[in-house]
Structures are given as C-alpha cells and as structure tokens.
Design an enzyme around this catalytic site. Structure first.
Site: not given
Lengths: 447, 53
Positions: A81, A157, A181
């Site tokens: 990420k 996310s 997420s």
C-alpha cells in the site's frame, strides 16, 4: 515449474519453484510483464520499483548459486500500500500532499522482513487518500477498478492491493486495516485478507501509522500464503490448533443488514465447518460506533498544520472528513477508548466458550464505481460506511480477523470473516484451508 | 439540550484556529452530525466501575 511464472501461482508455489532452481529473475520479469499488460486498465499500482526488483532478484539468484539457502518467500513478488516506505520511491499515502515527496531513504520494517526471507517488492499500490475511504477512488492517483468487473469498485482503502492480487499481478500484497481496509476489499475482490492481532506487526516506516486502531495485514489468494506472510511479518510461527475448534455464527447485528449473497456465503461456510451454534457478539453496534470515533480522531492526528495551510491539496473525497475529525471533543474519543477496553474484556469472556466466529465480511458484492449510497435490507446509507458495516465492529478489538473468499463461479466475489482470540491467526488459517479443501473457498485469478 | 452541528463547527474550529472554508462548512457539519450520533450511542453506555480509565 514454469507454472511459477503464471498469474495463478501462489507465493508458496513460487517459493518452492525458486528453491528447486527456477530463477527468481524469471519470476520477477514475468510479474513485471503482467503489471505492464494489465495495470493501465486496473490502476492498482501507482509506482513500480522496476530496477530495484530486478536487481534484488539477480542478487537472490547469485546468492543461491553461491550456496546460500533461499528463504521461505524466495522470489515471491509483492506490492505494498502506498503508505508503506519503499526505499527509493516517494511514500504518498495516496495524497497530492506527498506526491512530490523525496524518496524514502529506507524500507519500512515490514518490507525489510519480507525481503529478508526472499520476497521481492515490485511497487506501491493505490489507496484512498490517507486510508480514509472504502472504494479507492482517488483524485490524484485515479480510481482503481475491480478485476472481476472493471465497472465496479475493488473496495478500499487497500483497493490497489486487492485488485493487484485478484488479477494475479502479484501473489501477495501488504495493506493496512483500520476499519476494514484489508478485509473489505478482500471480500469484494475474492481473495484472502488478514487483519492480524493488534500491535503484533511493526509499523515502522508506515506513513500515518500512529493510531491505536490500524494494523498492517497481508492479502493473498490462498490460506497458506496468508499464514506464511503473517508468520514472516509478525516473526512468529504458530502451530496449527491441536484439537477441534469450536466454531459458531455471530448472530444479531451480523445477521441483519446483509443481502442474499452475503447470507448465502455465511451459510455455506458454516455448513462446511459443521457449525450450528449462534452466539451474540457483544454490543456490536456500539463497538462499531466506538471504533469509528477513535479512528476518526486518530486520523486527524498530525494533520492540523496541513489542514490549516494546504487544505486545497487534500482529496475532495476526504477534506471535509479530516476537517470534521480535527474538531472532535476529547471526551468522545476517551469514552470510546473506555468502551473499547470493556469490549475487549467482554470478547475475552465470549472466547472462553467458543474458538472462532463466522460472520459476513461485506453486506453485498462490489457496487459500481461512483455509487453514492447502498440500500441493504431496506436501510439506505453512504456506500463506504455500508460496505464496512461488518468489518468496523471488529476494528477496536485486539483480535485477528480473516476474510475468506467463498467460491462463486460465474458470480461476483463475496467473502466471509473468521474471527478469533488474539494471536490465534493459525486457527483462522487452519479453518480457511479447510474451506479451501472442501471447495467452499477459492480465489481464482480474475480473467 | 439540542446539538447544533454548524454552531459546534464554528466554535471548535475557532478554538483550534482551523479555518473552515464557507463552501466546506455544510459538509463538515454533516460529518460532525454523523459522528455526534455515534458518540451519543457510546456515551449512553454505562461502563462498570472496573472499566474506569
């Protein structure tokens, strides 16, 4: 052995092939070629560490030629990420505020640990700005698309992580999970996603990791890959359960606001695990409220200066949320933390009587990109909070939770969550593997 | 006592010297109203004494 070069190859299969002589450089080149071919359509990766990845693969092959044993993740390409430091690349956290930041000088601890065991980082993956969102629609870095249907969201996310793994660009990605997420996009993209025991994964070198809710977690296409990645990340190799696990469904809140797809997924998992008992998860609605308040307050920590001076550079999807979060009264936060301590004690008592809970991961399949609200079981709510309805109540707990993709050939993906006491990730992986063996869980690469 | 999200935004923003652009005020207040509802649920829960911080 050439299967290790394909999109379907799992991390465990790749590491075994490399151990048997497959050049890591060939594995990495194949992964980079897949990224080159598919990333434009998916927008999963926001930066590729091309030369670094090739260099590390060559180094790994040279070391093996000298007789150095490859690690358990030898040659496994992975992405992280965009909030996780990769030496040589700017760490953006999905924000225009950091798009032109100087390159990170060293790797995040999680990258260092994975690469120390032979894995090779190939780049950074898209996310909602600062992790504030559930659909990975990013004004600066673009919208990530679900590989199973590009008109639909991958969730967020950690949506770039989930899309990259589901499409077979890489077999492993490292995301972060505050309110869901990792688990939410894993469900919508049909892969496994683990939220580990809170506090067990070192978050050094992760932008915005200072809160008490968020934790790093792996996303992959097999239970074994999740187990291996977690063991390396946590530096802890747990034994599988020594006796039969007591499995139950979480009732009440977890049986109410979900559609027929989610209900069917939970029923199939419960049936395959032979679970007939239903237990009440204590105060689920309040646990969701407390987690949301804590995460909101903590998300604004350290951003007051940016909100005062560079507000225009915040993503339009997050700016008014961060402004609101900066204003929250301390008593809301402190009372939520007090409730959280009580709640963890209540869960400890619950887990004296049951080992693993099964519950929905998302209330529905992936909605179309741009969907503002969802109507589930007669209740309409904004898409992000609705998608997180079943992940958010677990966010304040100390316990691990694993999203497992239920096999649904020809239909959009849907996962279920398995939830266990702290440091019982091995129980979750064991049950997930059982579901795989029974054909109830699977994660085929999206075509 | 009635909670006024807009008035709260104005007062809290002034207290921490955080300018709220006029075009954002309504959306910020809506976020505050949503979080206020969640906070009421948490504040209403009677924690036993042993959970005191």
């Amino acid at each position: 052995m050439t299967a290790a070069l394909g999109a379907e190859a799992t991390a465990v299969a790749i590491a075994a092939a490399v151990k048997d002589g497959m050049p890591a450089r060939a594995v990495i080149d194949a992964a980079l070629a897949r990224i080159e071919a598919r990333n434009t359509g998916l927008n999963a990766f926001t930066a590729i560490a091309l030369e670094r990845a090739r260099r590390r693969a060559t180094q790994l092959d040279e070391a093996r030629a000298r007789g150095v044993a490859p690690g358990p993740l030898a040659g496994v390409p992975f992405g992280v990420k965009a909030m996780i430091d990769i030496a040589g690349l700017p760490t953006t956290a999905g924000s225009a505020l950091y798009r032109d930041a100087p390159p990170a000088r060293r790797d995040a601890e999680v990258v260092r640990r994975l690469e120390a065991q032979g894995a090779i980082c190939v780049g950074a993956l898209n996310m909602d700005e600062f992790g504030m969102g559930g659909t990975t629609e990013n004004a600066t870095f673009g919208t990530t698309r679900n590989p199973h249907d590009p008109t639909r969201t991958p969730g967020g996310s950690s949506g770039g992580c989930a899309a990259a793994v589901a499409a077979g660009l890489v077999p492993l990605a490292i995301g972060s999970d505050a309110l869901g997420s990792v688990r939410l996009p894993a469900s919508l993209c049909g892969i496994f996603g683990l939220r580990p025991t809170r506090g067990d994964i070192d978050a050094t070198g992760v932008l915005g990791s200072g809160g008490t809710i968020s934790t790093l977690g792996p996303l992959a296409r097999s239970a074994a890959d999740i187990g291996l990645a977690h063991a390396v990340m946590a530096d802890r190799y747990d034994a599988p359960p020594a006796q039969a696990l007591r499995v139950a469904a979480a009732g009440g809140y977890f049986g109410e606001r979900l559609d027929a797809d989610a209900r069917e997924a939970v029923a199939r998992a419960l049936h395959a695990l032979g679970a007939t008992r239903v237990v009440e998860f204590p105060q689920a609605k309040r646990a969701r409220a407390a987690s949301t308040l804590i995460n909101a307050s903590e998300s604004a920590t350290g951003k007051l200066g940016l909100l005062r001076t560079r507000l225009a550079q915040f993503d339009p999807a997050t700016r008014t949320r961060f402004l609101a979060h900066a204003l929250l009264p301390a008593q809301w936060y402190l009372q939520a933390q007090r409730f959280r301590r009580w709640h963890n004690e209540a869960l400890r008592r619950l887990f004296a009587d049951v080992d693993v809970l099964v519950m929905p991961a998302t209330p529905c399949v992936a909605p179309r990109i741009g969907t503002a609200t969802l109507d589930i079981a007669g209740v309409e709510a904004p898409t992000g909070p609705m998608l997180g309805w079943f992940t958010q109540p677990l966010a304040g707990t100390d316990c691990p939770a694993l999203t497992v993709p239920v096999a649904r050939p020809g239909r959009l993906p849907m996962g279920v969550q398995l939830f266990a006491p702290p440091r019982r990730e091995a129980w979750l992986v064991h049950l997930a593997a059982r579901l795989e063996s029974a054909g109830v869980a699977s994660s085929p690469v999206a075509p | 006592m009635t909670f006024d999200p807009g008035a709260f935004v104005d007062a809290a923003a002034a207290a921490i010297d955080l300018p709220i652009p006029a075009e954002d005020r309504e959306a910020v207040a809506a976020n505050i109203a949503r979080l206020h509802a969640l906070a009421q649920d948490v504040l209403a829960f009677e924690l036993p004494p042993e959970s005191s911080a």
